[in-house]
Design an enzyme around this catalytic site. Structure first.
Site, PDB file in Angstrom:
ATOM      1  N   ASP A  71       0.805  -1.224   0.000  1.00 21.82           N
ATOM      2  CA  ASP A  71       0.000   0.000   0.000  1.00 21.82           C
ATOM      3  C   ASP A  71       0.839   1.276   0.000  1.00 21.82           C
ATOM      4  OD1 ASP A  71      -1.960  -1.875   0.286  1.00 21.82           O
ATOM      5  OD2 ASP A  71      -2.920  -0.929   2.029  1.00 21.82           O
ATOM      6  N   HIS A  96       3.787  -2.332   3.105  1.00 18.19           N
ATOM      7  CA  HIS A  96       3.872  -0.994   2.497  1.00 18.19           C
ATOM      8  C   HIS A  96       5.194  -0.851   1.763  1.00 18.19           C
ATOM      9  CE1 HIS A  96       0.861  -0.632   5.682  1.00 18.19           C
ATOM     10  NE2 HIS A  96       0.331   0.346   4.950  1.00 18.19           N
TER      11      HIS A  96
HETATM   12 NI    NI Z   1      -2.545   3.056   3.337  1.00 15.83          NI
END
Ligand code: NI
Length: 522
Positions: A333, A474
């Site tokens: 993400d 991430h």
């Molecule tokens: Ni996010």
């Protein structure tokens, strides 16, 4: 029952067939008419060959498969079969030596109506080598991937085909009845028994047809091999048959590949191709079988020829069938960012696909990264324009944000992200009612943005991932990217495959606005 008069008639046709074909063969290096027709994957302009070697710990797995179009059901089936085999191999890995699994593919026949494919699989660990080869047939008219049994008319025909192989073994390789391997031995003794019964009946003066009460088990349950499900069932019952690895020969007959050691009389370590003459094949080959033979003999693989199926492909499809596999979806993400390129290099080493939930505002900054994601088979997801909490917005605001991000991605890659990940996992009924894509959460939260510790991130992912998991990471954090090699290696060694979110849930497994966290079974 064996119809001997029919067989005699057919063997006359054989001789003619052989003469005709050998006349067509060029003098130089032409394959023998009895050789199996096998077409290398790279014979077609539109077919990219993916070759992969993954070394992890003391094991090596390598494979190559064709990439025509992700939506091709045959390609998906081939990849799924190979993936199943890979998991089986890794799960049963001996802890010593340097075990290796090698899987390769080739085409047996290619036309606009049918494509035959062959997957070879060889396991070696030190001196011992085991090979196992499978064939699959794609019928363009039904868009079904069919087993080898579909090439035959019915189970009696299968019996006949096996007897033809037995005859070749007996006549050309001097294999006595008692030494016929596995199924062939069973078929041969069954036929022997049936013949004896028939002869006895004839001697008694009665007609052997009609009133014979000794019906073989076959005829009781003659299944329809033109029905894909029944053909698959029959293929299961005949598992281990040498006809699982059959091809057509240049002479129009069958070329049946026997693995090393399967023919008792053959010199050790060699595979033997048994040639069953065209005439004896024709009596039991189905309509699909004839179409397949025409396709094999036509050999459309002239240099640079297009793969002929593109137009008849279904609109949508996925690469692997995760309903049958140990799949995990890694999701990244908040990017793309400066570490995303390196992350894709790492993923490539494991033939891993991931899903990137990108922010719309970053798309314009990293267009080439997005194009690379798309080109390398990763999936792009929508993570909103600038990471605002969707639950704080009106339906109209949600739609505007999601649409703006969809369009930014489409401008760069040509297609909209199939799924959304709401920032913070935050959503409500307004959000799910406002969007058209499914909303994807996760079941494994590595907490990578908090810990910023590669070791902890990897440990968490390895400890909590299971079949069907969606793992949250991430790619904007360097430590997260550094954790990925350990995650990939650890899960790979447990037999997992790394797929996109769409592959994980399947195309039918997701609805508009539906909230999904994982595809675990239990
Ligand atoms: Ni996010």
């Amino acid at each position: 029952m064996i119809d001997t008069s029919l067989r005699r008639k057919l063997s006359v046709t054989v001789a003619v067939g052989l003469l005709l074909t050998s006349g067509c063969q060029g003098p130089e290096e032409a394959p023998a008419p009895t050789d199996a027709i096998r077409i290398p994957l790279d014979s077609f302009a539109g077919v990219a060959v993916e070759s992969m070697t993954i070394e992890a710990g003391h094991s090596t797995v390598s494979y190559s498969y064709p990439r025509v179009a992700a939506s091709h059901p045959l390609m998906s089936e081939m990849r799924t079969r190979m993936a199943e085999r890979r998991t089986e191999f890794l799960e049963a890995l001996p802890d010593k030596g340097s075990p290796e699994l090698r899987q390769d593919a080739s085409f047996l026949a290619v036309s606009s109506q049918v494509v035959g494919a062959r997957i070879t699989s060889e396991v070696s660990s030190g001196v011992q080598k085991d090979s196992e080869n499978r064939t699959l047939w794609y019928d363009a008219s039904s868009q079904e991937v069919l087993p080898w049994t579909s090439l035959f008319t019915d189970e009696a025909a299968l019996e006949q085909a096996h007897l033809a192989v037995v005859r070749v073994l007996q006549e050309e390789h001097d294999v006595p009845l008692q030494q016929l391997p596995g199924l062939l031995g069973e078929v041969a003794s069954r036929a022997d028994g049936a013949q004896a019964t028939e002869e006895a009946a004839t001697e008694e003066g009665g007609s052997s047809s009609g009133e014979n009460q000794e019906v073989s088990s076959l005829e009781e349950e003659s299944r329809d091999l033109s029905d894909p499900e029944q053909a698959a069932e029959v293929a299961q019952d005949w598992a281990g048959s040498p006809l699982e690895d059959l091809a057509f020969s240049a002479a129009g007959g069958l070329a049946v590949n026997m693995a090393p050691g399967e023919v008792p009389q053959a010199s050790g370590g060699e595979e033997v191709v048994l040639s069953v003459e065209a005439g004896s094949v024709e009596g039991f080959v189905s309509e699909l079988g004839f179409t397949a033979r025409d396709a094999a003999l036509g050999n459309h693989a002239e240099d640079g020829a297009e793969f002929p199926l593109e137009d008849s492909l279904p609109e949508e499809g996925i690469g692997m069938d995760c309903a049958r596999l140990k799949c995990v979806a890694l999701t990244f993400d908040d990017g793309p960012g400066e570490h995303t390129g390196r992350l894709m290099d790492i993923l490539a080493e494991y033939d891993a696909r991931a899903t990137f939930y990108v922010l719309g505002r970053l798309v314009g900054e990293f267009p080439e990264i997005l194009q690379r994601m798309d080109a390398e088979g990763h999936e792009l997801g929508n993570h909103t324009w600038k990471h605002d909490d969707l639950a704080d917005m009106s339906a109209e605001q949600v739609r505007a944000d999601i649409t703006r991000t969809n369009e930014a991605v489409r401008e760069v890659t040509g297609s909209e992200p199939p799924t959304i990940r709401p920032p913070y996992g935050s959503l409500n009924d307004t959000v799910s009612g406002a969007v058209e894509q499914p909303l994807i959460l996760w079941d494994v939260d590595t907490q990578d943005w908090q810990s910023r510790d590669s070791g902890k991130v990897a440990d968490h992912a390895l400890a909590h991932s299971e079949t069907g998991s969606v793992v949250l990471l991430h790619d904007i954090h360097e430590q997260s990217v550094e954790a990925v090699p350990e995650v990939l290696e650890g899960l790979h060694e447990q037999g997992y495959h790394f797929v996109t979110v769409t592959e994980l849930f399947g195309l039918d497994g997701m609805d508009s606005g539906e909230v999904l966290t994982d595809a675990r079974m239990g």
